[in-house]
Write an enzyme that holds these catalytic residues in place. Structure first.
Site, PDB file in Angstrom:
ATOM      1  N   ASP A  66       0.853  -1.206   0.000  1.00  0.00           N
ATOM      2  CA  ASP A  66       0.000   0.000   0.000  1.00  0.00           C
ATOM      3  C   ASP A  66       0.881   1.247   0.000  1.00  0.00           C
ATOM      4  O   ASP A  66       0.693   2.173  -0.778  1.00  0.00           O
ATOM      5  CB  ASP A  66      -0.867   0.033   1.274  1.00  0.00           C
ATOM      6  CG  ASP A  66      -2.035  -0.936   1.269  1.00  0.00           C
ATOM      7  OD1 ASP A  66      -2.294  -1.548   2.328  1.00  0.00           O
ATOM      8  OD2 ASP A  66      -2.661  -1.078   0.215  1.00  0.00           O
ATOM      9  N   GLU A 266     -12.390   5.780  -5.210  1.00  0.00           N
ATOM     10  CA  GLU A 266     -12.843   4.436  -5.628  1.00  0.00           C
ATOM     11  C   GLU A 266     -14.144   4.546  -6.453  1.00  0.00           C
ATOM     12  O   GLU A 266     -14.165   4.232  -7.628  1.00  0.00           O
ATOM     13  CB  GLU A 266     -13.041   3.518  -4.415  1.00  0.00           C
ATOM     14  CG  GLU A 266     -11.743   3.106  -3.735  1.00  0.00           C
ATOM     15  CD  GLU A 266     -11.962   2.206  -2.522  1.00  0.00           C
ATOM     16  OE1 GLU A 266     -11.297   1.140  -2.423  1.00  0.00           O
ATOM     17  OE2 GLU A 266     -12.791   2.567  -1.640  1.00  0.00           O
TER      18      GLU A 266
END
Ligand code: AFP
Length: 318
Positions: A66, A266
């Site tokens: 990440d 997203e």
């Protein structure tokens, strides 16, 4: 077959803002190529799935990849002077880059972190906005959006508001057009939802999925299939390829009153692609692209895919 550079050259010719968006996509493609190499050639050996012991702004545990993906993307965008700032799932607040920049880039640097060390497709999601609109803008303002999938192939879906283009990273290190007309079929018999949350679902979700599961002898009069990868980019790519409906609704769990997925980096970019490919993307009722983000990491229920099926789901809620 054209490649990403020629696609970007066409977009850049449309005007200064489009040229800036194209330059940002070129930088993101370079970053994605490095991230894909990291995953393909180092993987477990580099402990990419290792828990770092740190949390992002949303309280999600950060995995090594990440943070590595976030650093790679921030550094790539840092070299592009038209990018004013960078918004990331892994950063509490906007990262200022170039004062005079004309675009903002928002990203989920590594989507599907729970799949990093399971050899399942993961990805990078991005949204490009005009800097003049500030950090919190409705998705309708996006200049461009897309996602990379790091799977058996490394691929990219991107739109600048026009047709969605599907590209694949080839051995020559360039992304080449896959020559596939990206349209989401109107009708589908395949849904994607995390069914382990069933006991927490609201009535409309439970009723909708229940009727799908009842199959051809039930009110829908046909059998439905189910898929759930746990990586939005992988479930998304499949829906662009063969249709389907994806649901991550709000539910009764603590912290899931507005679903799980984040609007700015997203839901907005995926919705931009979905609408450009003839599908629909809503929060169950309202188009995602018409929603105003309350803050950088705000969550939103997300339902997207085959237009007629998204409408069918909405009817359960009305
Ligand atoms: P992570 O990146 O934290 O793994 O989350 C992935 C994701 O945001 C999205 O890619 C998936 O569709 C969804 O969450 C999976 O959520 P569940 O783990 O609740 O199924």
């Amino acid at each position: 077959m054209s490649n990403l550079s020629s696609v970007l050259a066409c977009e850049a010719a449309r005007g200064p803002l489009q040229a800036a968006a194209a330059a940002a996509v070129a930088a993101l493609a370079d970053a994605a190529t490095s991230i894909a190499g990291l995953i393909r050639h180092q993987g477990d050996a580099a402990g990419l799935g290792a828990v770092r012991g740190t949390e992002n702004a949303d309280g999600d545990t950060q995995k090594a990849l990440d943070v590595m993906a976030d650093d790679i993307i921030a550094s790539a965008l840092g070299k592009v002077d038209v990018v004013a700032s960078y918004l990331s799932e892994e950063q509490d607040a906007a990262i200022p880059l170039h004062a005079g920049g004309s675009v903002i880039v928002a990203s989920d640097p590594l989507d599907g972190s729970s799949n990093i060390d399971t050899n399942v497709s993961i990805g990078t999601i991005f949204s490009i906005l005009p800097a003049s609109g500030g950090v919190l803008q409705p998705g309708r303002n996006q200049l461009a959006a897309g996602f990379f999938v790091y799977g058996p192939q490394t691929t990219l879906l991107v739109s600048f508001g026009g047709p969605v283009i599907a590209l694949q990273l080839a051995a020559d290190g360039a992304f080449h057009d896959m020559g596939w007309q990206v349209r989401i079929s109107d009708v589908t018999s395949e849904f994607a939802i995390n069914a382990s949350n069933q006991r927490h679902w609201h009535k409309d979700v439970a009723a909708y999925i229940g009727d799908c599961l009842a199959g051809k002898d039930g009110p829908r009069g046909r059998n439905f299939n189910m898929r759930w990868v746990g990586s939005l980019v992988a479930d998304g790519w499949r829906i662009f390829r063969r249709g389907g409906i994806f649901l991550y609704p709000a539910d009764h769990r603590d912290g899931y009153g507005a679903g799980r997925l984040r609007l700015v980096y997203e839901a907005n970019p995926v919705a931009f692609l979905v609408e450009a490919a003839g599908g629909k993307a809503t929060d169950g009722a309202v188009p995602i692209l018409d929603l105003a983000p309350a803050d950088l990491h705000s969550r939103v229920p997300l339902v997207f895919g085959s237009a007629k099926e998204v409408d069918e789901f909405a009817a359960y809620g009305s």
